[in-house]
Write a protein that holds these residues in place. Sequence first.
Motif, short mmCIF file in Angstrom:
data_model
loop_
_atom_site.label_atom_id
_atom_site.label_comp_id
_atom_site.label_asym_id
_atom_site.label_seq_id
_atom_site.Cartn_x
_atom_site.Cartn_y
_atom_site.Cartn_z
N LEU A 138 -11.13 10.15 14.50
CA LEU A 138 -10.26 10.25 15.53
C LEU A 138 -10.19 11.65 15.97
N LYS A 139 -9.87 11.79 17.33
CA LYS A 139 -9.93 13.26 17.92
C LYS A 139 -8.82 14.11 17.37
N PRO A 140 -9.13 15.41 17.10
CA PRO A 140 -7.83 16.42 16.61
C PRO A 140 -6.76 16.17 17.36
N ASN A 141 -5.71 15.92 16.72
CA ASN A 141 -4.29 15.83 17.44
C ASN A 141 -4.13 14.27 17.88
N GLY A 142 -5.14 13.55 17.55
CA GLY A 142 -5.09 12.02 17.98
C GLY A 142 -4.01 11.25 17.01
N TRP A 143 -3.82 10.00 17.37
CA TRP A 143 -2.85 9.38 16.69
C TRP A 143 -3.58 8.09 16.22
N PHE A 144 -2.95 7.60 14.92
CA PHE A 144 -3.51 6.40 14.26
C PHE A 144 -2.30 5.54 14.20
N PHE A 145 -2.30 4.35 14.74
CA PHE A 145 -1.15 3.52 14.57
C PHE A 145 -1.69 2.23 13.85
N VAL A 146 -1.00 2.06 12.93
CA VAL A 146 -1.47 0.75 11.79
C VAL A 146 -0.23 0.16 11.45
N SER A 147 -0.38 -1.17 11.53
CA SER A 147 0.67 -2.27 11.23
C SER A 147 0.26 -2.65 9.87
N VAL A 148 1.26 -2.74 8.89
CA VAL A 148 1.00 -3.28 7.52
C VAL A 148 2.49 -4.11 7.10
N LEU A 149 2.18 -5.06 6.43
CA LEU A 149 3.12 -6.01 6.04
C LEU A 149 3.86 -5.35 4.48
N ASN A 150 5.19 -5.43 4.76
CA ASN A 150 6.12 -4.86 3.48
C ASN A 150 6.49 -6.03 2.78
N SER A 151 5.80 -5.98 1.64
CA SER A 151 5.89 -7.22 0.81
C SER A 151 7.50 -7.41 0.09
N ASP A 152 8.12 -6.38 0.30
CA ASP A 152 9.75 -6.56 0.07
C ASP A 152 10.52 -7.34 0.75
N PHE A 153 10.17 -7.65 2.13
CA PHE A 153 10.76 -8.31 3.14
C PHE A 153 9.91 -9.49 3.47
N TYR A 154 8.63 -9.77 2.86
CA TYR A 154 7.63 -10.85 3.25
C TYR A 154 7.67 -11.99 2.40
N LEU A 155 8.02 -13.02 2.90
CA LEU A 155 7.76 -14.22 1.83
C LEU A 155 6.39 -14.77 1.89
N SER A 156 5.89 -14.71 0.60
CA SER A 156 4.55 -15.02 0.15
C SER A 156 4.77 -16.20 -0.76
N PRO A 157 3.45 -16.75 -1.27
CA PRO A 157 3.62 -17.49 -2.45
C PRO A 157 4.03 -17.10 -3.84
N SER A 158 4.11 -15.68 -3.88
CA SER A 158 4.97 -14.93 -4.96
C SER A 158 6.28 -14.54 -4.70
N GLY A 159 6.70 -15.18 -3.67
CA GLY A 159 8.11 -14.57 -3.20
C GLY A 159 8.03 -13.19 -2.52
N PHE A 160 9.10 -12.36 -2.79
CA PHE A 160 9.17 -11.18 -2.11
C PHE A 160 8.43 -10.25 -3.06
N GLN A 161 7.24 -10.49 -3.33
CA GLN A 161 6.51 -9.44 -4.31
C GLN A 161 5.12 -9.40 -3.64
N PRO A 162 4.51 -8.27 -4.20
CA PRO A 162 2.80 -8.03 -3.55
C PRO A 162 2.19 -9.51 -4.05
N HIS A 163 1.27 -9.75 -3.19
CA HIS A 163 0.41 -11.10 -3.38
C HIS A 163 -0.80 -10.97 -2.61
N THR A 164 -2.14 -11.61 -3.39
CA THR A 164 -3.34 -11.51 -2.95
C THR A 164 -3.64 -13.07 -2.98
N GLY A 165 -4.07 -13.49 -1.67
CA GLY A 165 -4.62 -15.04 -1.52
C GLY A 165 -6.18 -14.60 -1.17
N PRO A 166 -6.80 -15.86 -0.54
CA PRO A 166 -8.17 -15.98 -0.53
C PRO A 166 -8.53 -14.89 0.43
#
Length: 247
Positions: A138-166
């Motif tokens: 990245l260029k100096p003073n550049g920006w990195f925009f990254v979207s991530v899932l928040n397991s606390d509020f994301y319904l997965s097969p493990s409920g609202f907990q961290p989960h790893t699938g295939p």
Amino acid sequence: MTESSPSFIRNRGQISYTFQDVGAYGEFLNTNRLNAWRRALELTGAKREGKSVDLGCSYGSWADNWQALGLSDVTGLDVNADVIEQARNRLGKAEHGGSGRIAALPSPPDNVACNGMIVHVLDEDEELRIFTDVRGGLKPNGWFFVSVLNSDFYLSPSGFQPHTGPNSCTRTLDFHESLLAKAGFEIAHTVGTFINPWFCEGMRKSADKRLQEDGRFFVAMTVLADALRDADQVKPFSEVLLACRAR
């Protein structure tokens, strides 16, 4: 390729679907992501007319969105070689490669956008490597925009907990924030995207496929997302957009 190969190698060619493939829910997802990115760009004052990289660009499905956001010079990068021609047709510029390719571009980008990709990065050291690659390219003073899932509020097969699938996973927000810090980033702004309306036990029934086909439901959820994004209290966002700068 073996089971011990990095997840982006194991899943290459299997995870290039986009919001455009999933009907009414896809429209809802895209609207809320676009609203969040618009807010993040406003908060950061990022250089929209500069060079940007769409990391994990898939088929270039965000080409219209980047244009709507005012990013006029975007290069797509994706590890799936099969999507590059179509991505190039949509974005104008696209190359085969992952985060390590950023440093090899003709000039450092002002912005790196990583939208909906980290969910498919299953290994902690792999996520850290991606963040470190972005930091180095990245260029100096550049920006990195990254979207991530928040397991606390994301319904997965493990409920609202961290989960790893295939080929996808959910983590806590702290998990991603700690890796960004290790890679040398400081998070300047956190913006919720609210891609998942079934964000708590009381909303589980809204995950019903029949309800998802009703456009009225998603209109209401979009209004709710905009209201929550403006609120000061803790927000139940299933996806979070992190706007980061190098420390």
